[in-house]
Design a protein around this motif. Structure first.
Motif: not given
Length: 559
Positions: A477-499
């Motif tokens: 399973v893997a998930g990501t979320v990202g986007g813009e923060i204000g006019r100059r910033g961008t962010f990304t958060v990602a998580t994964y799990a593997n069995w």
């Protein structure tokens, strides 16, 4: 870096590549692609685009400082200076569409840390040679992965780990789609090449791991059919398919040829019963290894067995005869589609299904089940082929490596499941994979999950006989979320799990990781970067769990 490495990368980068998943007949129901019934998919061009020409090319260079702390089993702290150069590009034209992300990085270790260099990237594209009739499509992948003593192969977030390796894959081929009166005629041909560098790992008892080396795969399909209500109240189609994969290790060979007829019987305007019957000839074979005077297989470079070219070819699996399936198809709108069915193939039961739901241009849900016999290379190229042409690559913010998933509102895809085990044996792959993506304003989120079972096939009397019937299972399973923060910033958060549950003794693995990154634009070209990541690996191959934490600060300059 060898010539074949460079060739694989150039093939993908030059074509900015890809090939859509086969939709029909049994040649489409291979491992990694969502299976479908005999009914023809509309258009068959998931992920392609139309409209005016738009080209975006973003080359960049980076300089970063990385700190990695091993929390368990030791307490080492190492630092690296990382220099990287790459390019992210996309094109959206009336006759062409594609995305490519290619990156080279060099890590300079401080103190006990060693130096390393890596090329990673993924690409997929299509080009209409003859408008609306002949399309050339291709794709490529260069990935850094971790391999442990069980043969488990997962995307890595570590720098300079002893058990890392590189996987390269590239493919290309034409697709034809036309009409003769009311009869739709389609055809495809794909050729792919996959190579895995030797990871130089051993099993728990000190033996070399049976690791995949390289293979060439080819597949072709042709189909002609008409929809219900044209010549008859029902839809009818006939088709043929061919697949062949030649694997270097022990000269393994997979051949699958079939012919098939299918029907679509409408029950309501949105619901139909579908089915098909045909003939299929499947054969898996190999040679044995060169052995010493005591009958022990001789190992060559990288710990791989040496093929005895003079030994006879031995049949590992064969299935010849009738194939059939029956199912349902539901399409209440152009944005919703469901197919599901049951049949007989490979002398056993087979299930297939797919579901897609796109209620609006910013939301997509897709689920697919698959069943097929392939080697590692054929499995990889087919799954790469299912990628859309328009996507965002998800990379580890610390290492820059492709982490296994791409995001696209037209449908994301994860490669974690298809890497699975990296053993050289041919296998039957069965499983299910799903992806959900959503774009809201300046933010995009996606989650992918899947399950795959691989039952290995080995010829009796050969080195691979011990693998015959052994089963590996992989959940991810893997998930990501990202986007813009204000006019100059961008962010990304990602998580994964593997069995990973290995069938070759006590060889289970669990991997878990998460990362967060932030980028701030100082000028139009210069931006600052900061990121943190944690990774956890629990493997039966090691006595203690591996836990690491990393942090990065750096600058990027875009041209």
């Amino acid at each position: 870096m060898t010539l074949r490495t460079i060739s694989a990368l150039l093939a993908g980068a030059a074509l900015m590549s890809g090939l859509p998943a086969f939709a029909q007949s049994y040649q489409g129901r291979d491992s990694g692609d969502s299976a479908s019934s005999g009914a023809q998919e509309e258009g068959g061009e998931a992920g392609t685009r139309s409209g005016g020409r738009r080209l975006a090319v973003q080359p960049y260079i980076e300089a970063s400082q990385i700190l990695t702390a091993q929390l368990s089993p030791g307490d080492d702290v190492v630092t690296y200076t990382q220099l990287a150069a790459g390019v992210d590009a996309s094109i959206n034209g009336r006759r062409s569409a594609g995305t490519v992300s290619l990156r080279y990085e060099r890590n300079f270790g401080w103190g006990n840390a060693s130096d390393s260099d890596t090329i990673t990237g993924i690409a997929r594209s299509s080009f209409e040679v003859v408008p609306r009739t002949v399309t050339l499509e291709a794709g490529a992948l260069a990935a850094r992965t971790s391999v442990d003593g069980s043969g488990a192969n997962v995307f890595t977030g570590q720098n300079n780990a002893d058990f890392t390796t590189q996987t390269y894959s590239a493919y290309a081929g034409p697709r034809v789609q036309t009409r003769v009166d009311d009869v739709e005629v389609t055809g495809q041909y794909l050729i792919g090449y996959t190579w895995v560098e030797s990871p130089d790992v051993v099993t728990a008892n000190g033996n070399a791991v049976d690791v995949f080396d390289e293979s060439v795969s080819q597949q072709a399909q042709a189909r002609a059919g008409f929809a219900p209500g044209t010549y008859l109240p029902i839809g009818v189609g006939v088709g043929a398919g061919y697949f062949r994969e030649d694997i270097d290790t022990l000269d393994q060979r997979v051949i699958d040829a079939n012919v098939r007829a299918d029907v679509t019987v409408p029950i309501t305007p949105t619901f139909a019963v579908v089915g098909g019957v045909g003939y299929e000839d499947v054969e898996v074979s190999s040679r044995d290894a060169v052995r010493d005077a005591n009958g022990v297989p001789i190992l060559g470079p990288g710990g791989r067995v040496v093929t005895d070219e003079a030994s006879p070819r031995v049949i590992a699996f064969e299935s010849t005869g009738l194939i059939w399936d029956v199912g349902v198809m539901w399409r209440p709108s152009r944005r919703t589609s469901l197919q599901a069915g049951y049949g007989r193939r490979y002398d056993s039961d087979t299930f297939y299904g797919s579901f897609s739901f796109a209620p609006n241009p910013n939301t997509n849900l897709s689920i697919g089940a698959f069943d097929g016999i392939r080697g590692f290379g054929g499995r990889l190229t087919n799954s790469l082929a299912s990628l859309p042409t328009d996507f965002d690559v998800v990379r580890d913010p610390i290492t820059g490596a492709v982490v296994g998933c791409v995001n696209a509102v037209t449908g994301g895809s994860c490669l974690d499941g298809l890497l699975g085990s990296i053993r050289s044996s041919v296998f039957r792959s069965r499983g299910v994979a799903g992806n959900f993506s959503r774009r809201v304003g300046r933010y995009t989120a996606a989650i992918s999950a899947g399950y795959e079972q691989r039952e290995f096939i080995g010829a009796p009397g050969t080195v691979l006989a011990a693998a015959n019937g052994v089963t590996d299972e992989n959940y991810y399973v893997a998930g990501t979320v990202g986007g813009e923060i204000g006019r100059r910033g961008t962010f990304t958060v990602a998580t994964y799990a593997n069995w990973f549950e290995g069938g070759f003794g006590a060889n289970d693995l669990f991997g878990l990781g998460s990362s967060a990154s932030y980028s701030h634009a100082f000028t139009q070209s210069l931006s600052g970067r900061a990121a943190v990541a944690v990774n956890y690996l629990d493997s039966d191959f090691t006595t203690e769990d591996l836990k690491t934490a990393s942090a990065l600060v750096g600058l990027r300059y875009g041209f």
